[in-house]
Design an enzyme around this catalytic site. Sequence first.
Site, PDB file in Angstrom:
ATOM      1  N   TRP A 122       3.319  34.962  24.547  1.00  0.00           N
ATOM      2  CA  TRP A 122       2.088  35.692  24.797  1.00  0.00           C
ATOM      3  C   TRP A 122       1.215  34.833  25.718  1.00  0.00           C
ATOM      4  CZ3 TRP A 122       0.976  40.470  24.627  1.00  0.00           C
ATOM      5  CH2 TRP A 122      -0.358  40.920  24.620  1.00  0.00           C
ATOM      6  N   HIS A 222      -0.615  43.341  13.498  1.00  0.00           N
ATOM      7  CA  HIS A 222       0.108  42.222  12.895  1.00  0.00           C
ATOM      8  C   HIS A 222       0.330  42.440  11.386  1.00  0.00           C
ATOM      9  CE1 HIS A 222      -0.112  39.434  16.472  1.00  0.00           C
ATOM     10  NE2 HIS A 222      -0.696  40.545  16.847  1.00  0.00           N
ATOM     11  N   HIS A 249     -19.307  24.919  17.507  1.00  0.00           N
ATOM     12  CA  HIS A 249     -20.229  24.185  18.388  1.00  0.00           C
ATOM     13  C   HIS A 249     -20.083  22.666  18.402  1.00  0.00           C
ATOM     14  CE1 HIS A 249     -22.757  27.909  18.479  1.00  0.00           C
ATOM     15  NE2 HIS A 249     -22.378  27.999  17.225  1.00  0.00           N
TER      16      HIS A 249
HETATM   17  C1  LIG Z   1       2.754  35.036  19.913  1.00  0.00           C
HETATM   18  C2  LIG Z   1       1.296  35.397  19.983  1.00  0.00           C
HETATM   19  N1  LIG Z   1       0.396  34.415  20.089  1.00  0.00           N
HETATM   20  C3  LIG Z   1      -0.919  34.680  20.155  1.00  0.00           C
HETATM   21  C4  LIG Z   1      -1.402  35.978  20.104  1.00  0.00           C
HETATM   22  C5  LIG Z   1      -2.874  36.228  20.186  1.00  0.00           C
HETATM   23  O1  LIG Z   1      -3.416  36.754  19.018  1.00  0.00           O
HETATM   24  P1  LIG Z   1      -4.777  37.563  19.085  1.00  0.00           P
HETATM   25  O2  LIG Z   1      -4.471  38.911  19.647  1.00  0.00           O
HETATM   26  O3  LIG Z   1      -5.245  37.638  17.673  1.00  0.00           O
HETATM   27  O4  LIG Z   1      -5.706  36.823  19.947  1.00  0.00           O
HETATM   28  C6  LIG Z   1      -0.505  37.035  20.003  1.00  0.00           C
HETATM   29  C7  LIG Z   1      -1.009  38.411  19.988  1.00  0.00           C
HETATM   30  O5  LIG Z   1      -0.387  39.374  19.720  1.00  0.00           O
HETATM   31  C8  LIG Z   1       0.887  36.750  19.955  1.00  0.00           C
HETATM   32  O6  LIG Z   1       1.791  37.727  19.868  1.00  0.00           O
END
Ligand SMILES: Cc1ncc(COP(=O)(O)O)c(C=O)c1O
Length: 440
Positions: A122, A222, A249
């Site tokens: 991602w 999810h 912060h």
């Molecule tokens: C492997 C992976 N990492 C990070 C994320 C990011 O999560 P979020 O959408 O909660 O920011 C996702 C989102 O689907 C993901 O599939």
Amino acid sequence: MNSKKLSFVIPCFNASKFINQNIDRLIKFLKKKKYKYELLENGFSSKDIAAGRKVLNSKRITMAENTRKFEDAFAKKIGSRYALMVNSGSSANLLAAFAAGNILRKKRYKIGDEVLIPVLCWSTSVWPFVQFGLKPVFIDVDKNTLNISINDLKKKITKKTKAIVLINVLGNCSDLFEIKKIAKRKNIILIEDNCESLGSKLKNKYLGTFGDFSSFSFYYSHQITSGEGGMITCNSDEDYEILFSLRSHGWFGGTRFYSRKFASYNKYAKKFSNLDPRYIFSNSGFNLRPTDIQAAIAHNQFKRLDELKKMRNINRNLIIKKIKNSKSWNNQFYFFEPVKNLEPSWMGLPILLNEKYKKRKKKFIDFLDNAGIETRPIISGSFVNQPASKLYNLNKNNYKYPNAQKIQDLGFLIGLHTKKISTKNLNLIHSAFFKIDKIN
Ligand SMILES: Cc1ncc(COP(=O)(O)O)c(C=O)c1O
């Protein structure tokens, strides 16, 4: 909306040409048609909503008691020493990236060091590390599990490798015991992006407990959801204190309604006696806090995690059985099996088309869409193909990633719901899928 209006809205923005050229598709996407079989169904129970509403009614919606309670329950169940809630999985990755290189951490990486990342990822599995100043080196994935290829990983470890980011894809994983061993031997920091795999267990150990830092997402699709939300886990007091400040912060000890006393309290109190001890800023920082509403909703869902996991598993088996037991079955599709010793908590059902249908994939996906079955790519495909990756020249060494490419070319995903799939939807999936032989 027409294209003239759009260029008025975003004059001189260099994406406007692209958007204007794709305006019809974009409007269709924004209107979001109603599918018969969606990627996800409404994930909230009336109790989840009631838990969120109770916080809203209390008028204290910023991070407080509910967040703390959820964090404690989360850490206890998955078997991690500490858990810290944030406003998204991306924020959890951002915290991991900046905590692992933080000036107060004894073992830390530095700007210019290399981080290994599976190329099937991602965007926010990568960017936080690039934003910190690390150089990403992409690793291909295993074509049977979608997860990082240990062979490719071993080949690409060099003296400059100071971190590995693992991604446990859609409930599945690699041999994490082996990767942990490699990281330990080479003194490499291990970050486990477990945003897609809450509830999966490898040899009875929860995923999300293998990394020095592990991240989770509670985004809408999810394993559990609070709309937006995330968690980060770690095991040392040092890391927890760093994460705690970075989340809020750079504030030592936290906000009025949610503070922790850390061992270093006396050190600061003595050294900075001229400061109000409630307002000490001991580190750099972000604001990545969740609201207490999110925490209450996610906590309520978390209590049902085992139940949700079980139902997704049942639905997965029903869909696969329906397809594989069909008289039309001729290995048109490949379903990914869990890695050995995994008790999976699935997020969606990834599917690979048989190689011979490669040229038909786009038409097939359009066909499923029109038949009322919603699909999406597996994560974002091979990340090096994305314009953002090219813009920042992330794949500097021009490596090739044949398995991730294959997954992008042949793969797609359908949803796995938490209510038992209806016979109607099973039949819909069955009849639409086998139209693949008729599309050309
Ligand atoms: C492997 C992976 N990492 C990070 C994320 C990011 O999560 P979020 O959408 O909660 O920011 C996702 C989102 O689907 C993901 O599939």
